[in-house]
Design a protein around this motif. Structure first.
Motif, PDB file in Angstrom:
ATOM      1  N   UNK A 183      -7.089  -2.790   3.235  1.00 35.44           N
ATOM      2  CA  UNK A 183      -6.670  -2.172   2.265  1.00 35.44           C
ATOM      3  C   UNK A 183      -7.834  -1.303   1.482  1.00 35.44           C
ATOM      4  N   UNK A 184      -8.197  -0.210   2.159  1.00 38.31           N
ATOM      5  CA  UNK A 184      -9.392   0.459   1.816  1.00 38.31           C
ATOM      6  C   UNK A 184      -9.114   1.503   0.818  1.00 38.31           C
ATOM      7  N   UNK A 185      -9.691   1.670  -0.215  1.00 41.26           N
ATOM      8  CA  UNK A 185      -9.886   2.683  -0.906  1.00 41.26           C
ATOM      9  C   UNK A 185     -11.463   2.665  -1.596  1.00 41.26           C
ATOM     10  N   UNK A 186     -11.541   4.137  -2.187  1.00 39.97           N
ATOM     11  CA  UNK A 186     -13.177   4.243  -2.403  1.00 39.97           C
ATOM     12  C   UNK A 186     -13.072   3.426  -3.876  1.00 39.97           C
ATOM     13  N   UNK A 192      -3.654   3.131  -6.342  1.00 41.20           N
ATOM     14  CA  UNK A 192      -3.996   3.955  -4.909  1.00 41.20           C
ATOM     15  C   UNK A 192      -2.994   4.877  -4.647  1.00 41.20           C
ATOM     16  N   UNK A 193      -3.171   5.930  -4.223  1.00 46.25           N
ATOM     17  CA  UNK A 193      -2.302   7.268  -3.803  1.00 46.25           C
ATOM     18  C   UNK A 193      -2.249   7.330  -2.310  1.00 46.25           C
ATOM     19  N   UNK A 252      -7.764   7.760  -3.281  1.00 50.52           N
ATOM     20  CA  UNK A 252      -6.733   7.880  -2.125  1.00 50.52           C
ATOM     21  C   UNK A 252      -6.982   6.693  -1.098  1.00 50.52           C
ATOM     22  N   UNK A 253      -5.769   6.293  -0.711  1.00 47.11           N
ATOM     23  CA  UNK A 253      -5.436   5.405   0.499  1.00 47.11           C
ATOM     24  C   UNK A 253      -6.477   5.670   1.470  1.00 47.11           C
ATOM     25  N   UNK A 254      -7.119   4.824   2.124  1.00 39.49           N
ATOM     26  CA  UNK A 254      -7.821   5.268   3.581  1.00 39.49           C
ATOM     27  C   UNK A 254      -7.725   4.132   4.448  1.00 39.49           C
ATOM     28  N   UNK A 267       0.749  -1.332  -0.051  1.00 34.84           N
ATOM     29  CA  UNK A 267       0.040  -0.005  -0.052  1.00 34.84           C
ATOM     30  C   UNK A 267       0.769   1.330  -0.023  1.00 34.84           C
ATOM     31  N   UNK A 268       1.633   1.344  -1.131  1.00 38.32           N
ATOM     32  CA  UNK A 268       2.565   2.728  -1.216  1.00 38.32           C
ATOM     33  C   UNK A 268       3.564   2.443  -0.272  1.00 38.32           C
ATOM     34  N   UNK A 269       4.140   1.302   0.014  1.00 37.60           N
ATOM     35  CA  UNK A 269       5.015   1.294   1.115  1.00 37.60           C
ATOM     36  C   UNK A 269       4.618   1.870   2.309  1.00 37.60           C
TER      37      UNK A 269
END
Length: 449
Positions: A155-158, A390-391, A318-320, A129-131
């Protein structure tokens, strides 16, 4: 409401039995079959039940005990901050959100997993997840050359939820661009029976800002110039940023709900499951509610797709996400017990249990299993498509201060209290002051009109 299971103090020392001599200043790798009970502080959320059921599977399989202290989003953060600053922590495992995990890393509040157990191996199929599971203290960066600080929990994303049955009737295709989403939402908009899209606009701890990220980054905008390079110049009020906010507001006004500015996650989900919204852009954790006959009037009618983007740009959710880290200020036997839980939790077998319980697997191997072909899990392939894009929105410990600014400014813009340009310029000014106040390299764009 906070739900706490009392600590089983009489079992506290079980994990130390049979471990042999501990080398001063170090913690031996875990070899014991039974370990001390641990307490996990966690938030109440759409994915909590799947986590609880996964924990129950761990307890049944190992005989080890895990206590859950469940709180609202903001309450969980407050308890974590209080616990890690105490002489001895109350919580062994901290379930950290994308908005504050860096605060815990940089503050030295989380013990590196491989410092507790040098033999610990990250499952190669676990999403990094983006390290964000790593932290390099010398560089003060979230990069994979740092130590392993946590394991992903969710690993939540919209994702875009849309009514597949309505799409079929209208001859529509899943939108890939924002223009296509707007056209589809307008076509299906028939208020008050059916809203083209229902969005979140309420102010909260990380509410409207989180739902705005796919639009902002999907249109090529952003909050900072280059966090990875240490350049925190504020770019929120760029042309792309204004285009994104204008689009978000236009959708709400012309194809959305009249009370968007007051809508939080519960209201958005409710609009979908009651059959009054053709689309929502919602964290994937809510997927199981769509097909729950006890909650949903649209069972088997929802489909999923990655969030749309501008032409030529990739989807940019966006990573949430949520990460599990081990508190530094708890006894060694509880640290070792926490490692054992995380070692088990990251496996494909454990993550299959998570998926079956309605959760989102953190192990990529699960998405290649036959389960992903089942109608019930039709969200898995679109999610696997979106996750690599994902960001990670924030890479610094003071993120909560920036989020607070966005929550106020975006809510006011959605409510129509201030024009979009004024909202963006005002938020940018405040964010630049925050970053300068913490001695980051920063700056800002000229005001946009």
């Amino acid at each position: 409401m906070t739900f706490t299971i009392p600590r089983r103090t009489i079992l506290k020392g079980i994990g130390a039995a049979g471990l042999g001599t501990i080398i001063p200043g170090a913690i031996r790798p875990l070899h014991a079959a039974s370990v001390a009970p641990i307490t996990v502080v966690i938030n109440q959320s759409p994915w909590f039940e799947s986590f609880r059921k996964t924990v129950e599977a761990y307890e049944a399989e190992t005989g080890n005990k895990v206590e859950l202290d469940v709180n609202p989003f903001a309450g969980s953060l407050e308890k974590q901050r209080n616990s890690v600053r105490a002489s001895e922590g109350q919580y062994d495992v901290l379930i950290m959100n994308s908005g504050w995990f860096t605060e815990m890393y940089a503050g030295g509040f989380v013990e590196a997993i491989t410092d507790i157990d040098p033999g610990f191996k990250l499952d190669p199929d676990v999403y990094t997840l983006g390290d964000t599971i790593y932290y390099n203290a010398e560089k003060k960066s979230v990069t994979n050359d740092g130590k392993l600080m946590s394991i992903p929990v969710s690993p939540l994303i919209p994702m875009l939820y849309y009514r597949g049955d309505l799409y079929k009737e209208a001859g529509l295709s899943a939108p890939k661009t924002f223009a296509e989403l707007e056209a589809n939402a307008r076509k299906l908009h028939n208020p008050p029976e059916m809203y083209g899209i229902v969005q979140r606009g309420a102010r909260g701890p990380h509410t409207v800002a989180y739902d705005f990220y796919p639009y902002l980054y999907g249109m090529g905008g952003g909050i900072f110039k280059d966090q990875s390079a240490g350049d925190y110049s504020v770019t929120l009020n760029s042309t792309e940023g204004k285009e994104a906010l204008d689009y978000y507001i236009r959708l709400a006004k012309e194809a959305g709900h009249p009370k968007t500015a007051a809508s939080d996650q519960a209201e958005v989900i409710q609009a979908m499951v009651t059959g009054h919204s053709a689309h929502i852009m919602m964290v994937i954790a809510a997927w199981s509610q769509m097909d729950d006959p006890n909650k949903s009037a649209i069972v088997d009618k929802v489909e999923w797709a990655p969030p749309p983007s501008a032409p030529g740009l990739p989807t940019a959710p966006g990573l949430g996400h949520w990460l599990a880290g081990i508190s530094k200020n708890v006894p060694d036997d509880r640290k070792r017990a926490a490692v054992e839980f995380l070692r088990w939790f990251q496996t494909k077998a454990a993550q299959l249990e998570t998926a079956k319980a309605g959760g989102i697997p953190v192990n990529a191997a699960v998405y290649k299993e036959p389960i992903a072909e089942e109608r019930k899990y039709r969200w898995m392939k679109p999610l696997a498509e979106a996750l690599p894009h994902a960001v990670n929105i924030y890479q610094f410990p003071e993120a909560s201060e920036v989020i607070a600014v966005l929550e106020v400014g975006l809510n006011r813009a959605v409510a129509g209290e201030v024009p979009s340009a004024d909202a963006l310029n005002g938020m940018s000014d405040e964010i630049e002051k925050i970053m300068a106040g913490h001695s980051y390299k920063t700056g800002k764009l000229d005001p946009i009109k």
